[in-house]
Design a protein around this motif. Structure first.
Motif, PDB file in Angstrom:
ATOM      1  N   MET A   1       0.844  -1.207   0.000  1.00 58.62           N
ATOM      2  CA  MET A   1       0.000   0.000   0.000  1.00 58.62           C
ATOM      3  C   MET A   1       0.877   1.253   0.000  1.00 58.62           C
ATOM      4  SD  MET A   1      -2.862   1.085   2.833  1.00 58.62           S
ATOM      5  CE  MET A   1      -4.247   0.149   2.262  1.00 58.62           C
ATOM      6  N   GLN A   2       0.516   2.207  -0.862  1.00 51.27           N
ATOM      7  CA  GLN A   2       1.216   3.494  -0.911  1.00 51.27           C
ATOM      8  C   GLN A   2       0.357   4.547  -0.209  1.00 51.27           C
ATOM      9  OE1 GLN A   2       4.331   4.042  -2.171  1.00 51.27           O
ATOM     10  NE2 GLN A   2       4.372   1.801  -2.344  1.00 51.27           N
ATOM     11  N   PHE A   3       0.978   5.585   0.339  1.00 46.10           N
ATOM     12  CA  PHE A   3       0.206   6.569   1.110  1.00 46.10           C
ATOM     13  C   PHE A   3       0.200   7.962   0.481  1.00 46.10           C
ATOM     14  CE2 PHE A   3       2.106   3.361   3.899  1.00 46.10           C
ATOM     15  CZ  PHE A   3       0.947   2.732   4.324  1.00 46.10           C
ATOM     16  N   GLN A   4       1.029   8.126  -0.559  1.00 46.99           N
ATOM     17  CA  GLN A   4       1.109   9.415  -1.255  1.00 46.99           C
ATOM     18  C   GLN A   4      -0.278   9.839  -1.751  1.00 46.99           C
ATOM     19  OE1 GLN A   4       4.142  10.969  -1.752  1.00 46.99           O
ATOM     20  NE2 GLN A   4       3.252  12.699  -2.813  1.00 46.99           N
ATOM     21  N   LYS A   5      -0.700  11.044  -1.332  1.00 49.61           N
ATOM     22  CA  LYS A   5      -1.984  11.640  -1.757  1.00 49.61           C
ATOM     23  C   LYS A   5      -3.212  10.861  -1.251  1.00 49.61           C
ATOM     24  CE  LYS A   5      -0.796  14.609  -5.561  1.00 49.61           C
ATOM     25  NZ  LYS A   5       0.642  14.536  -5.649  1.00 49.61           N
ATOM     26  N   LYS A   6      -2.993   9.927  -0.318  1.00 47.54           N
ATOM     27  CA  LYS A   6      -4.132   9.205   0.268  1.00 47.54           C
ATOM     28  C   LYS A   6      -4.717  10.063   1.394  1.00 47.54           C
ATOM     29  CE  LYS A   6      -3.930   5.439  -2.183  1.00 47.54           C
ATOM     30  NZ  LYS A   6      -3.155   4.237  -1.951  1.00 47.54           N
ATOM     31  N   THR A   7      -5.999   9.865   1.699  1.00 47.71           N
ATOM     32  CA  THR A   7      -6.607  10.576   2.829  1.00 47.71           C
ATOM     33  C   THR A   7      -6.684   9.622   4.013  1.00 47.71           C
ATOM     34  OG1 THR A   7      -7.889  11.946   1.321  1.00 47.71           O
ATOM     35  CG2 THR A   7      -8.671  11.830   3.588  1.00 47.71           C
ATOM     36  N   VAL A   8      -6.088  10.059   5.126  1.00 45.36           N
ATOM     37  CA  VAL A   8      -6.030   9.204   6.318  1.00 45.36           C
ATOM     38  C   VAL A   8      -6.701   9.931   7.480  1.00 45.36           C
ATOM     39  CG1 VAL A   8      -4.495   7.979   7.923  1.00 45.36           C
ATOM     40  CG2 VAL A   8      -3.826   8.253   5.527  1.00 45.36           C
ATOM     41  N   LEU A   9      -7.713   9.308   8.055  1.00 44.58           N
ATOM     42  CA  LEU A   9      -8.398   9.883   9.218  1.00 44.58           C
ATOM     43  C   LEU A   9      -7.853   9.225  10.482  1.00 44.58           C
ATOM     44  CD1 LEU A   9     -12.166  10.631   9.588  1.00 44.58           C
ATOM     45  CD2 LEU A   9     -10.972   9.377  11.380  1.00 44.58           C
ATOM     46  N   ILE A  10      -7.421  10.057  11.438  1.00 46.64           N
ATOM     47  CA  ILE A  10      -6.833   9.509  12.671  1.00 46.64           C
ATOM     48  C   ILE A  10      -7.576  10.065  13.885  1.00 46.64           C
ATOM     49  CG2 ILE A  10      -4.714   9.284  14.052  1.00 46.64           C
ATOM     50  CD1 ILE A  10      -3.135   9.968  11.468  1.00 46.64           C
ATOM     51  N   THR A  11      -8.101   9.185  14.730  1.00 50.07           N
ATOM     52  CA  THR A  11      -8.728   9.645  15.972  1.00 50.07           C
ATOM     53  C   THR A  11      -7.668   9.657  17.078  1.00 50.07           C
ATOM     54  OG1 THR A  11      -9.391   7.471  16.843  1.00 50.07           O
ATOM     55  CG2 THR A  11     -10.885   8.496  15.249  1.00 50.07           C
ATOM     56  N   GLY A  12      -7.898  10.501  18.078  1.00 46.99           N
ATOM     57  CA  GLY A  12      -6.921  10.612  19.172  1.00 46.99           C
ATOM     58  C   GLY A  12      -5.585  11.124  18.666  1.00 46.99           C
ATOM     59  N   ALA A  13      -5.674  12.109  17.739  1.00 43.84           N
ATOM     60  CA  ALA A  13      -4.452  12.573  17.057  1.00 43.84           C
ATOM     61  C   ALA A  13      -3.736  13.690  17.804  1.00 43.84           C
ATOM     62  CB  ALA A  13      -4.802  13.032  15.642  1.00 43.84           C
ATOM     63  N   SER A  14      -4.291  14.104  18.965  1.00 40.93           N
ATOM     64  CA  SER A  14      -3.680  15.254  19.649  1.00 40.93           C
ATOM     65  C   SER A  14      -2.449  14.873  20.465  1.00 40.93           C
ATOM     66  CB  SER A  14      -4.722  15.927  20.560  1.00 40.93           C
ATOM     67  OG  SER A  14      -5.137  15.021  21.558  1.00 40.93           O
ATOM     68  N   SER A  15      -2.248  13.585  20.718  1.00 42.11           N
ATOM     69  CA  SER A  15      -1.071  13.201  21.514  1.00 42.11           C
ATOM     70  C   SER A  15      -0.689  11.744  21.249  1.00 42.11           C
ATOM     71  CB  SER A  15      -1.350  13.388  23.017  1.00 42.11           C
ATOM     72  OG  SER A  15      -2.337  12.478  23.441  1.00 42.11           O
ATOM     73  N   GLY A  16       0.412  11.338  21.863  1.00 44.14           N
ATOM     74  CA  GLY A  16       0.829   9.933  21.886  1.00 44.14           C
ATOM     75  C   GLY A  16       0.910   9.255  20.519  1.00 44.14           C
ATOM     76  N   ILE A  17       0.327   8.071  20.444  1.00 39.66           N
ATOM     77  CA  ILE A  17       0.427   7.231  19.237  1.00 39.66           C
ATOM     78  C   ILE A  17      -0.278   7.904  18.053  1.00 39.66           C
ATOM     79  CG2 ILE A  17      -0.191   4.981  18.238  1.00 39.66           C
ATOM     80  CD1 ILE A  17       0.004   3.829  21.135  1.00 39.66           C
ATOM     81  N   GLY A  18      -1.425   8.553  18.307  1.00 41.99           N
ATOM     82  CA  GLY A  18      -2.164   9.216  17.230  1.00 41.99           C
ATOM     83  C   GLY A  18      -1.347  10.347  16.619  1.00 41.99           C
TER      84      GLY A  18
END
Ligand SMILES: NC(=O)c1ccc[n+]([C@@H]2O[C@H](COP(=O)([O-])OP(=O)(O)OC[C@H]3O[C@@H](n4cnc5c(N)ncnc54)[C@H](OP(=O)(O)O)[C@@H]3O)[C@@H](O)[C@H]2O)c1
Length: 265
Positions: A1-18
């Motif tokens: 899988m390539q990530f260039q120009k992909k849209t990725v939604l991340i929850t808990g993105a304000s700290s740590g692993i996110g």
């Protein structure tokens, strides 16, 4: 899988692993949709990563109305999400007798119900070749008695990941379950309820960083793995629990019996 120009939604993105996942996917050239409760925390991550690459939508995922508002905003702003990373979660160090119902409900809602509902509502936006990533825990593979209810929430996420992977196979959507061990984040400080017993707090074998978790997640997606355990040595404990559960449960019980007890009446 390539990530260039992909849209990725991340929850808990304000700290740590996110937050580390946000950095890792941004380095790969992905566009990010980041969420957490703290707007300030998210803004800091956006400043670090670069505004052009991020959409920031704060939400409290334990609140069903807030979750719905979040989904509505996402669906009006983008037509496609390639990868959903269900990462937001909270710990609960409490023996059953000390666990208040409301606290357990908050933990189960954030760790299990929110990823389920978010995934269900966002699935129509995930194209063939996309993925759902669930950040679980080794505690979901090896029940920890000082962490029983949290372990149960992560065990549920593991089963959800395995079942969902089979469900989504026909749509060409992959499901990756990431099971970290002890990660050096604010997770313990943010945990709900009760005091973390010293005997547990000081057990810090094989600590990994949030960056290592993020890299393991990227690698897991690239190689289309079903489950990733970080650090890899955690597989030994997970395998031992399946093959020789008696030994692992005896050892965990022994540690738990050395912890302070609370009155049963
Ligand atoms: N650290 C570890 O040792 C470890 C080990 C195994 C698994 N994990 C799992 O890894 C994941 C991330 O944990 P972490 O270590 O990075 O902990 P963390 O630093 O405490 O991060 C938790 C994230 O979840 C967000 N969050 C908390 N409550 C929320 C809510 N009600 N609604 C929306 N977002 C919320 C927090 O942001 P706000 O406070 O801004 O909302 C934060 O961004 C969790 O699922 C955890 O169970 C952690």
């Amino acid at each position: 899988m390539q990530f260039q120009k992909k849209t990725v939604l991340i929850t808990g993105a304000s700290s740590g692993i996110g937050r580390a996942c946000a950095h890792a996917f941004a380095r790969e050239g992905a566009h990010l949709i980041l969420t957490a409760r703290s707007s300030d925390g998210l803004r800091t991550v956006v400043e670090e990563v670069g505004e052009a690459q991020c959409t920031l939508i704060p939400a409290d995922l334990t609140d069903s109305r807030s979750l719905l508002t979040f989904v509505n905003r996402v669906t009006t702003e983008v037509s496609k999400i390639d990868i959903v990373v269900n990462n937001a979660g909270v710990g609960l160090y409490a023996p059953l007798l000390a666990a208040k119902y409301e606290t357990v409900r908050t933990m189960i809602t954030l760790n299990f119900l929110a990823p389920v509902e978010l995934t269900r509502r966002l699935l129509p936006l995930i194209p063939r070749g996309g993925a759902v990533v669930n950040i679980s825990s080794i505690a979901g593979k090896v029940p920890l008695p000082w962490f029983t209810l949290y372990s149960a929430s992560k065990s549920a996420i593991n089963a959800f990941s395995d079942g969902l992977r089979m469900e989504l196979d026909r749509f060409g959507i992959h499901v990756l379950c990431v099971c970290p061990g002890y990660v050096n984040t604010s997770f313990r400080d943010n945990s709900l309820g009760y005091e973390i017993p010293d005997q547990v707090a000081t057990r810090k074998h094989f600590v990994v960083t949030s960056e290592q978790c993020a890299e393991a997640t990227i690698e897991g997606l690239r190689l289309a793995k079903k489950t990733v355990v970080v650090p890899k040595i955690g597989w030994i404990l997970a395998a031992l629990t399946r093959i020789l559960p008696g030994i692992v449960f005896w050892y965990m019980t022994k540690i738990n019996n050395s912890l302070p007890s609370i009155n049963r009446r």
